[in-house]
Design an enzyme around this catalytic site. Structure first.
Site, PDB file in Angstrom:
ATOM      1  CD1 TRP A  83      -1.202   7.862  -0.718  1.00  0.00           C
ATOM      2  CD2 TRP A  83      -1.635   9.273  -2.333  1.00  0.00           C
ATOM      3  NE1 TRP A  83      -2.472   8.066  -0.964  1.00  0.00           N
ATOM      4  CE2 TRP A  83      -2.391   9.534  -1.687  1.00  0.00           C
ATOM      5  CE3 TRP A  83      -1.005  10.507  -2.885  1.00  0.00           C
ATOM      6  CZ2 TRP A  83      -3.801  10.434  -1.752  1.00  0.00           C
ATOM      7  CZ3 TRP A  83      -2.470  11.407  -3.165  1.00  0.00           C
ATOM      8  CH2 TRP A  83      -3.365  11.372  -2.565  1.00  0.00           C
ATOM      9  CE1 TYR A 112      -4.095   2.687   0.453  1.00  0.00           C
ATOM     10  CE2 TYR A 112      -2.637   3.168   2.487  1.00  0.00           C
ATOM     11  CZ  TYR A 112      -3.250   3.175   1.215  1.00  0.00           C
ATOM     12  OH  TYR A 112      -4.340   4.409   1.292  1.00  0.00           O
TER      13      TYR A 112
HETATM   14  N1  LIG Z   1      -2.075   8.315  11.931  1.00  0.00           N
HETATM   15  C1  LIG Z   1      -2.826   8.485  11.239  1.00  0.00           C
HETATM   16  N2  LIG Z   1      -1.298   7.548  10.145  1.00  0.00           N
HETATM   17  C2  LIG Z   1      -2.657   7.753   8.975  1.00  0.00           C
HETATM   18  C3  LIG Z   1      -3.183   9.100   8.537  1.00  0.00           C
HETATM   19  C4  LIG Z   1      -3.814   9.579   9.831  1.00  0.00           C
HETATM   20  O1  LIG Z   1      -5.167  10.364   8.773  1.00  0.00           O
HETATM   21  N3  LIG Z   1      -3.232   9.673  11.030  1.00  0.00           N
HETATM   22  N4  LIG Z   1      -3.489   8.888   7.192  1.00  0.00           N
HETATM   23  C5  LIG Z   1      -3.793   7.666   6.495  1.00  0.00           C
HETATM   24  C6  LIG Z   1      -3.694   7.221   4.615  1.00  0.00           C
HETATM   25  S1  LIG Z   1      -4.650   7.920   4.633  1.00  0.00           S
HETATM   26  C7  LIG Z   1      -2.445   7.224   3.751  1.00  0.00           C
HETATM   27  S2  LIG Z   1      -3.331   7.104   1.999  1.00  0.00           S
HETATM   28  C8  LIG Z   1      -1.232   7.122   4.211  1.00  0.00           C
HETATM   29  C9  LIG Z   1      -0.389   6.929   3.383  1.00  0.00           C
HETATM   30  O2  LIG Z   1       1.153   6.157   3.434  1.00  0.00           O
HETATM   31  P1  LIG Z   1       1.826   6.015   1.746  1.00  0.00           P
HETATM   32  O3  LIG Z   1       1.581   6.245   0.562  1.00  0.00           O
HETATM   33  O4  LIG Z   1       2.624   4.653   2.507  1.00  0.00           O
HETATM   34  O5  LIG Z   1       2.845   7.549   2.466  1.00  0.00           O
HETATM   35  P2  LIG Z   1       4.031   7.803   1.901  1.00  0.00           P
HETATM   36  O6  LIG Z   1       4.414   9.000   2.100  1.00  0.00           O
HETATM   37  O7  LIG Z   1       3.646   8.809   0.375  1.00  0.00           O
HETATM   38  O8  LIG Z   1       4.522   6.428   0.811  1.00  0.00           O
HETATM   39  C10 LIG Z   1       5.043   6.802  -0.265  1.00  0.00           C
HETATM   40  C11 LIG Z   1       6.573   6.176  -0.693  1.00  0.00           C
HETATM   41  O9  LIG Z   1       6.918   5.835  -1.740  1.00  0.00           O
HETATM   42  C12 LIG Z   1       7.757   6.204  -1.996  1.00  0.00           C
HETATM   43  N5  LIG Z   1       8.136   6.251  -3.586  1.00  0.00           N
HETATM   44  C13 LIG Z   1       7.467   7.415  -4.573  1.00  0.00           C
HETATM   45  N6  LIG Z   1       7.666   7.532  -5.848  1.00  0.00           N
HETATM   46  C14 LIG Z   1       8.510   5.639  -5.722  1.00  0.00           C
HETATM   47  C15 LIG Z   1       8.592   5.233  -6.678  1.00  0.00           C
HETATM   48  O10 LIG Z   1       8.408   5.032  -8.046  1.00  0.00           O
HETATM   49  N7  LIG Z   1       9.310   3.701  -6.505  1.00  0.00           N
HETATM   50  C16 LIG Z   1       8.719   3.315  -5.226  1.00  0.00           C
HETATM   51  N8  LIG Z   1       9.628   2.236  -5.774  1.00  0.00           N
HETATM   52  N9  LIG Z   1       8.880   4.066  -3.915  1.00  0.00           N
HETATM   53  C17 LIG Z   1       8.487   5.441  -4.503  1.00  0.00           C
HETATM   54  C18 LIG Z   1       8.123   7.805  -1.134  1.00  0.00           C
HETATM   55  O11 LIG Z   1       9.930   7.699  -0.879  1.00  0.00           O
HETATM   56  C19 LIG Z   1       7.642   6.934   0.067  1.00  0.00           C
HETATM   57  O12 LIG Z   1       8.626   6.787   1.054  1.00  0.00           O
HETATM   58  O13 LIG Z   1      -1.217   6.538   5.874  1.00  0.00           O
HETATM   59  C20 LIG Z   1      -2.018   7.174   6.107  1.00  0.00           C
HETATM   60  N10 LIG Z   1      -2.035   7.198   7.781  1.00  0.00           N
HETATM   61  N1  LIG Z   2      -1.268  18.395   2.380  1.00  0.00           N
HETATM   62  C1  LIG Z   2      -2.169  17.322   2.392  1.00  0.00           C
HETATM   63  N2  LIG Z   2      -2.415  16.398   1.857  1.00  0.00           N
HETATM   64  C2  LIG Z   2      -3.078  15.712   1.490  1.00  0.00           C
HETATM   65  C3  LIG Z   2      -2.625  14.366   2.360  1.00  0.00           C
HETATM   66  C4  LIG Z   2      -0.994  14.505   2.471  1.00  0.00           C
HETATM   67  O1  LIG Z   2      -0.650  13.821   3.250  1.00  0.00           O
HETATM   68  N3  LIG Z   2      -0.850  16.327   2.718  1.00  0.00           N
HETATM   69  N4  LIG Z   2      -2.904  13.410   2.008  1.00  0.00           N
HETATM   70  C5  LIG Z   2      -3.847  12.364   1.142  1.00  0.00           C
HETATM   71  C6  LIG Z   2      -5.222  11.549   1.817  1.00  0.00           C
HETATM   72  S1  LIG Z   2      -4.243  10.316   1.372  1.00  0.00           S
HETATM   73  C7  LIG Z   2      -5.597  11.803   2.013  1.00  0.00           C
HETATM   74  S2  LIG Z   2      -6.525   9.886   2.734  1.00  0.00           S
HETATM   75  C8  LIG Z   2      -6.872  12.719   2.533  1.00  0.00           C
HETATM   76  C9  LIG Z   2      -7.380  12.816   4.365  1.00  0.00           C
HETATM   77  O2  LIG Z   2      -7.972  13.777   3.854  1.00  0.00           O
HETATM   78  P1  LIG Z   2      -9.549  14.165   5.777  1.00  0.00           P
HETATM   79  O3  LIG Z   2      -9.117  12.187   6.106  1.00  0.00           O
HETATM   80  O4  LIG Z   2     -10.043  14.971   5.422  1.00  0.00           O
HETATM   81  O5  LIG Z   2      -8.175  15.121   6.276  1.00  0.00           O
HETATM   82  P2  LIG Z   2      -7.963  15.021   7.712  1.00  0.00           P
HETATM   83  O6  LIG Z   2      -6.331  16.075   7.816  1.00  0.00           O
HETATM   84  O7  LIG Z   2      -6.947  14.109   8.214  1.00  0.00           O
HETATM   85  O8  LIG Z   2      -8.652  15.185   8.176  1.00  0.00           O
HETATM   86  C10 LIG Z   2      -9.099  16.523   8.717  1.00  0.00           C
HETATM   87  C11 LIG Z   2      -9.383  17.539  10.437  1.00  0.00           C
HETATM   88  O9  LIG Z   2     -11.035  15.961  10.725  1.00  0.00           O
HETATM   89  C12 LIG Z   2     -10.828  16.706  12.409  1.00  0.00           C
HETATM   90  N5  LIG Z   2     -11.345  15.608  12.566  1.00  0.00           N
HETATM   91  C13 LIG Z   2     -10.519  14.273  13.022  1.00  0.00           C
HETATM   92  N6  LIG Z   2     -11.457  14.241  14.102  1.00  0.00           N
HETATM   93  C14 LIG Z   2     -12.474  14.142  13.924  1.00  0.00           C
HETATM   94  C15 LIG Z   2     -13.868  13.569  14.227  1.00  0.00           C
HETATM   95  O10 LIG Z   2     -14.689  13.081  15.234  1.00  0.00           O
HETATM   96  N7  LIG Z   2     -15.217  15.038  14.185  1.00  0.00           N
HETATM   97  C16 LIG Z   2     -14.983  16.436  13.279  1.00  0.00           C
HETATM   98  N8  LIG Z   2     -15.779  16.453  13.426  1.00  0.00           N
HETATM   99  N9  LIG Z   2     -13.853  16.390  12.613  1.00  0.00           N
HETATM  100  C17 LIG Z   2     -13.211  15.590  12.812  1.00  0.00           C
HETATM  101  C18 LIG Z   2      -9.046  17.136  12.556  1.00  0.00           C
HETATM  102  O11 LIG Z   2      -9.630  18.320  12.961  1.00  0.00           O
HETATM  103  C19 LIG Z   2      -8.605  16.849  11.421  1.00  0.00           C
HETATM  104  O12 LIG Z   2      -7.574  18.251  10.805  1.00  0.00           O
HETATM  105  O13 LIG Z   2      -6.216  14.038   2.390  1.00  0.00           O
HETATM  106  C20 LIG Z   2      -5.659  14.148   1.500  1.00  0.00           C
HETATM  107  N10 LIG Z   2      -4.392  15.257   1.474  1.00  0.00           N
HETATM  108 MO   LIG Z   3      -5.068   8.759   1.723  1.00  0.00          MO
END
Ligand SMILES: Nc1nc2c(c(=O)[nH]1)N[C@H]1C(S)=C(S)[C@@H](COP(=O)(O)OP(=O)(O)OC[C@H]3O[C@@H](n4cnc5c(=O)[nH]c(N)nc54)[C@H](O)[C@@H]3O)O[C@H]1N2
Ligand SMILES: Nc1nc2c(c(=O)[nH]1)N[C@H]1C(S)=C(S)[C@@H](COP(=O)(O)OP(=O)(O)OC[C@H]3O[C@@H](n4cnc5c(=O)[nH]c(N)nc54)[C@H](O)[C@@H]3O)O[C@H]1N2
Ligand SMILES: [Mo]
Length: 777
Positions: free
Chosen positions: A116, A114
């Site tokens: 991005w 998993y």
């Molecule tokens: N506590 C907490 N944890 C969370 C979340 C949260 O809200 N709170 N959000 C979750 C969510 S929504 C998501 S989507 C995940 C994201 O988690 P990930 O998608 O696993 O995070 P990234 O840092 O984007 O990891 C991508 C990795 O791919 C590498 N990479 C980039 N390009 C390439 C390539 O071309 N080839 C290869 N082999 N590698 C490459 C980058 O260097 C990087 O290390 O995290 C989750 N974790």
């Molecule tokens: N700059 C930047 N943008 C991103 C990403 C990134 O890594 N960097 N990651 C991308 C990815 S993979 C994803 S999945 C999306 C995630 O997008 P989201 O999941 O929508 O975003 P988060 O930043 O996790 O949370 C947004 C806000 O939700 C509020 N929140 C948390 N828990 C609760 C609750 O119980 N109730 C209410 N009402 N509010 C709550 C928090 O205050 C938080 O700031 O973002 C994407 N956008």
């Molecule tokens: Mo995500």
């Protein structure tokens, strides 16, 4: 033009940029001119792509190389590495794949991988790895996402699809034109709309909001943090306790019922099960009416405020926007189900400017018109292995082979994993309870990671294969939910000995006798051309012309005409619910689901319910850990990507992730702005830099994700994390047996001033690499 000074266009998840080159080196990054609201994150490429944290050569963990037999020895994450030549490294990987597949079958290989990765359709790391593993007999896969796993499971039961979650949102133009009130649960933070997986042409949220402001649309942001509110419009902020949105929505529904404001005609014609949820709201069986007073006790929102807003919602064209973060929590399925129920009671689903949608600022794309066709991607082939896990169950899988568990009405069993293969993701970023995961990580016999950078995922592998970044290869980006196609031309030569994921996997496939199955007999360049031609055919079928490939490549980008401008979620269904019946068992919106009730999960009666989160400000644990920790997305980067870069580094406090804490909570702990603090609970502890504010609900702290995991002593289990990675604190607990999603936002912690000199952050130093004779290099 001076040849040593040139600008090459490229695509990233956070936008399209021109990369400025001077004498073959990356000198600057400028946003693409067509982008009205570019993201600063792109600046991080400068200094990082050719920086000292690149993995230069294939590297093998010394203790793995020196092991006898197949059992893991040493400690992943603590041992030094030894560098090998490519041929030798690939021989080792091929031999391991062969051995494990023969001894245990391909289900012993976990290839979910998993993450991005990077923009670029062809060199998309997961697609490449999955295609490769399929070509050699398959792998144990993972399904759903960390983003919205609970939503992915619940919405198909209720409305028959993931529309309104992953796509097909009602578009902003209609909301601006006919919407009067937008109620955002979790806000509409602009920082998150900076990104879109696969690339972005135009950042669109800001202009959408400006349009809504012109039409005087009223915005209400219900969220623990004021910063979650939308930019460029006035909004009303109403904080609530995290994890309590379902209770608030239930109370709003109660107000509608007691005032006789529910839309009976809509509920009768378009929904099933209203009587069941109505009885629950009125408390007919459990004796608890879900009144505004009841919800006030739970959420901390005043009853009058709940009542007034419910009345305003019934009196106006109202859009309910619920972000993704809310379902990344204990029972995250319930607020989504209840939001649909509330919207159904308002009766505006399918009307322009009204209804419900999920994740309106969670990425850039939501609320923009869809392309009328899907962009093509690399075909991944068929996976002959049937085993899979819901993505966030990885640690459970590694620790409990053979154990069975519930998932959305099915009974699944964890396979016995011997090898983990990762390309394009960072589990040390994304998974919860990292201290638990680090121990589970010691179990497999072999872990292989493809990475450009020395992330924690690379440092916890046995074999690290260095890969190129997008700037070191030709590719093509079809920006998702966007009409821009970018020819991503190679900008610089490979850094160190890095190779493309595709070339690495082709050479491995060759060693396993499957080169042609994997490559399809094509070179990378031929694949890029094939993907483009496929896109061109799809566009032509929808009446849009795209130039021939050579002409496109010459110009490097092309904006395809948008034939669809606006749409409203479920409008077809509203217009004719018989002809356009939903793909649910009843063909209607299921406010009660016989199917879910039939799963027989205790406490899940078949309609949305308020269930107390296992961790929240109302739980007994709050007497010991009185602060609710939210871990939102970082404003200054995408997940952990380019945490080492200038934009992310500039936002750190004493080198650590900023922790937002209410002034009162800080003062009670003797914490001042900028102090290094320790954030802890029973699962772990990390350091962070305090940011004091009045704009967060007291009792709530925010620590964004993204800091490269940095334990003080990697030899020691549960060692202090020095950098501010919230996932040493979050629980590794499923949302519910329905979704089995991650529940990182249900976390309680304590915060204390860190006394003395904090240990320096170590993760931005490359790991120890030994030459083969054993001396430190
Ligand atoms: N506590 C907490 N944890 C969370 C979340 C949260 O809200 N709170 N959000 C979750 C969510 S929504 C998501 S989507 C995940 C994201 O988690 P990930 O998608 O696993 O995070 P990234 O840092 O984007 O990891 C991508 C990795 O791919 C590498 N990479 C980039 N390009 C390439 C390539 O071309 N080839 C290869 N082999 N590698 C490459 C980058 O260097 C990087 O290390 O995290 C989750 N974790
Ligand atoms: N700059 C930047 N943008 C991103 C990403 C990134 O890594 N960097 N990651 C991308 C990815 S993979 C994803 S999945 C999306 C995630 O997008 P989201 O999941 O929508 O975003 P988060 O930043 O996790 O949370 C947004 C806000 O939700 C509020 N929140 C948390 N828990 C609760 C609750 O119980 N109730 C209410 N009402 N509010 C709550 C928090 O205050 C938080 O700031 O973002 C994407 N956008
Ligand atoms: Mo995500």
């Amino acid at each position: 033009m001076n040849k040593s000074h040139r600008t090459v266009l490229t695509s990233t998840h956070w936008g399209t940029y021109g990369i400025q080159l001077e004498g073959g080196r990356i000198a600057g990054v400028e946003p693409w001119q067509g982008d009205p609201d570019p993201s600063p994150i792109g600046q991080s490429l400068v200094g990082s792509v050719d920086g000292r944290l690149r993995v230069a050569r294939p590297s093998v963990r010394r203790e793995w190389l020196e092991r006898t037999g197949t059992r893991a020895c040493g400690r992943r994450g603590a041992d030094p590495f030894v560098e090998l030549e490519w041929d030798e490294a690939l021989d080792l990987v091929a031999a391991e794949l062969r051995r494990i597949s023969l001894a245990h079958g391909n289900s012993a290989i976990f290839g979910g991988s998993y993450g991005w990765a990077s923009a670029g359709r062809f060199h998309h790391a997961q697609s490449q790895l999955h295609r490769f593993l399929n070509s050699i007999g398959g792998y144990t896969a993972s399904v759903h996402s960390y983003s919205y796993a609970a939503g992915q499971v619940i919405l198909p039961h209720i409305i028959g699809s993931m529309d309104g979650l992953t796509g097909h949102h009602s578009t902003w133009d209609g909301i601006a034109a006919e919407g009067r009130l937008v109620v955002c649960f979790g806000g509409l933070p602009h920082r998150n709309a900076q990104v879109q997986s696969g690339g972005i042409g135009k950042h669109a949220l800001r202009s959408a909001l400006q349009e809504a402001r012109k039409r005087n649309v009223r915005f209400v942001c219900i969220s623990p943090a004021r910063d979650d509110g939308p930019v460029d419009v006035d909004f009303e902020w109403q904080p609530l306790r995290p994890g309590t949105d379902t209770a608030v929505m239930l109370a709003m529904a109660h107000v509608l019922l007691t005032e006789g404001l529910e839309d009976r005609a809509f509920l009768e014609r378009y929904c099933v099960g209203f009587e069941r949820i109505k009885s629950y709201i009125l408390g007919e069986k459990d004796g608890t009416a879900k009144t505004a007073e009841w919800a006030a006790e739970i959420s901390g929102i005043a009853p009058d405020w709940i009542r007034d807003l419910a009345l305003a919602m019934a009196a106006n064209r109202t859009m309910l926007m619920v972000n993704w973060a809310i379902q990344r929590a204990d029972d995250g399925e319930q607020p989504y189900w209840m939001a649909v129920t509330l919207a159904a009671m308002l009766g505006q689903i399918g009307l322009t400017g009204g209804g419900v949608g999920f994740g309106y600022s969670s990425t850039n794309g939501a609320g923009r018109a869809e392309m009328p066709f899907k962009w093509p991607s690399l075909p991944q082939g068929q996976n002959p292995v049937a085993d899979f896990i819901p993505v966030a169950r990885i640690t459970d899988m590694l620790l409990n082979p053979g154990q069975s568990f519930n998932f959305d009405g099915r009974r699944l069993t964890y396979p016995d994993i011997r090898m983990v293969y990762w390309a394009g993701g960072n589990p040390f970023h994304h998974h919860q309870d990292l201290n638990r995961m680090v121990e589970a990580w010691q179990r497999p016999e072999t872990i292989i990671v493809h990475e450009p950078y020395w992330t924690a995922a690379a440092r916890h592998a046995d074999i690290v294969l260095p890969v190129t970044t997008t700037l070191e290869r030709d590719d093509i980006a079809f920006s998702n939910r966007d009409n821009l196609v970018v020819g991503m031309r190679k900008v610089i030569e490979s850094v160190g000995k890095a190779r493309n994921d595709f070339d690495i996997l082709a050479d491995l496939a060759d060693r396993l006798g499957k080169r042609d199955v994997f490559t399809g007999g094509k070179t990378a360049w031929e694949w890029i051309e094939t993907l483009y031609e496929e896109a061109r055919e799809r566009a032509a079928a929808h009446g849009s012309d795209m130039p021939a490939f050579p002409e496109f490549w010459e110009h490097a980008h092309f904006e395809i005409e948008r034939t669809v401008q606006s749409s409203t979620l479920l409008s077809n269904f509203r217009n004719d619910p018989d002809k356009n019946a939903l793909p649910t068992p009843s063909g209607r919106i299921e406010l009660f689901s016989e199917r879910i009730a039939g799963f027989g999960y205790e406490g899940y009666p078949g309609h949305p319910v308020w269930r107390e989160p296992r961790e929240w400000l109302g739980s007994p644990l709050a007497s010991e850990f009185p602060l609710h920790l939210l871990s939102p997305q970082p404003a200054d980067k995408l997940h952990s990507q380019y945490d080492q870069g200038s934009v992310s580094r500039a936002a750190k406090i004493s080198g650590r992730t900023p922790l937002t804490i209410h002034r009162r909570d800080a003062e009670a702990r003797g914490i001042r702005d900028g102090d290094v603090v320790k954030v802890f609970n029973r699962r772990g502890a990390c350091l962070a830099g305090a940011v004091l504010t009045d704009n967060i609900l007291p009792g709530v702290v925010q620590l964004p994700t993204g800091a490269w995991y940095d334990p003080e002593d990697p030899q020691v289990s549960g060692s202090l994390e020095r950098h501010g990675n919230p996932n040493v604190l979050t629980p590794d607990r499923a949302t519910s047996p329905l979704g089995q999603g991650p529940s990182c936002n249900s976390t309680l912690v304590q915060v204390a001033l860190f006394e003395g000199a904090p240990p320096p952050v170590g993760i931005f130093e490359p790991p120890v690499i030994l030459p083969r004779d054993g001396e430190v290099r």
